[in-house]
Design an enzyme around this catalytic site. Structure first.
Site, PDB file in Angstrom:
ATOM      1  CG  HIS A   1      -1.974   0.960   1.272  1.00 63.05           C
ATOM      2  ND1 HIS A   1      -1.793   2.269   1.640  1.00 63.05           N
ATOM      3  CD2 HIS A   1      -3.288   0.831   0.941  1.00 63.05           C
ATOM      4  CE1 HIS A   1      -2.948   2.914   1.550  1.00 63.05           C
ATOM      5  NE2 HIS A   1      -3.871   2.060   1.121  1.00 63.05           N
ATOM      6  CE1 TYR A   2      -1.819   6.819   0.725  1.00 64.64           C
ATOM      7  CE2 TYR A   2      -3.092   5.275  -0.602  1.00 64.64           C
ATOM      8  CZ  TYR A   2      -3.039   6.307   0.311  1.00 64.64           C
ATOM      9  OH  TYR A   2      -4.194   6.825   0.819  1.00 64.64           O
ATOM     10  NE  ARG A   3      -3.403   5.824   4.383  1.00 62.04           N
ATOM     11  CZ  ARG A   3      -4.699   5.576   4.298  1.00 62.04           C
ATOM     12  NH1 ARG A   3      -5.169   4.371   4.574  1.00 62.04           N
ATOM     13  NH2 ARG A   3      -5.531   6.537   3.955  1.00 62.04           N
TER      14      ARG A   3
END
Length: 193
Positions: free
Chosen positions: A134-136
């Site tokens: 995920h981008y997080r």
């Protein structure tokens, strides 16, 4: 495969990753070791992924700064890198194959300590693996900084046992997050498991 698991269960799994590099310059330096661990949301280890020393010639290792040369010699990584036949592409493909058994693509943030640096190296040298996350980020070092600002005594309970190898650093990061959860959880009104 992940598809066989209940969606709620597999969606809450966390991928922990750590890299050892020849230095911190993402344009010049290179990944020399990678490891991954999958936990559930309660930080229980579910699976340990492959741990790879990535082949580099002696001249690359000798070009590292003094801290890295000393550290990687002391940990044994120096010799493992010289003995390794694993290239970046092989380590990336094998790591993704492992992760596909446990976590759906894009479901887990990248977890670890100072993980933004690892993400930068992955973006350049293992882009398919970087895109698996995920981008997080779940960066344990953020909690360390907040504890230092808000309640420095919490830091007294953080014990690092790592030998600065990728896998041992991951286990230190998981233990550190468990400590913050226990210490800061009650402060924030979270239940402590």
């Amino acid at each position: 495969m992940v598809a066989e698991l209940p969606v709620v269960e597999s969606d809450r799994r966390l991928i922990w990753i750590d890299l050892e590099m020849t230095g911190l310059d993402t344009h010049r330096d290179s990944i020399i070791e990678i490891a991954t661990v999958v936990t559930d949301a309660q930080l229980n280890v579910l699976a340990e992924g492959p741990e790879f020393a990535i082949s580099h010639p002696l001249n690359v290792l000798e070009a590292m700064d003094e801290w890295n040369r000393n550290q990687h010699r002391h940990s044994g990584l120096w010799q493992r890198v010289l003995n390794s036949e694993i290239q970046h592409a092989q380590a990336e493909a094998s790591t993704i194959a492992f992760l596909q058994q446990w976590v759906k693509i894009g479901a887990s943030p990248m977890c670890g300590n100072s993980i933004c640096q690892d993400r930068r190296f992955l973006h350049r040298q293992m882009p398919c693996l970087e895109r698996y996350f995920h981008y997080r980020n779940l960066d344990v070092s953020t909690l360390k900084e907040l504890a230092g600002c808000w309640s420095p005594s919490i830091l007294d309970g953080v014990v690092k046992t790592s030998s600065h190898t990728a896998l041992s650093d991951i286990y230190d990061s998981i233990a550190e997050l468990r400590h913050y959860r226990k210490s800061m959880g009650t402060f924030a009104g979270l239940s402590v498991v």
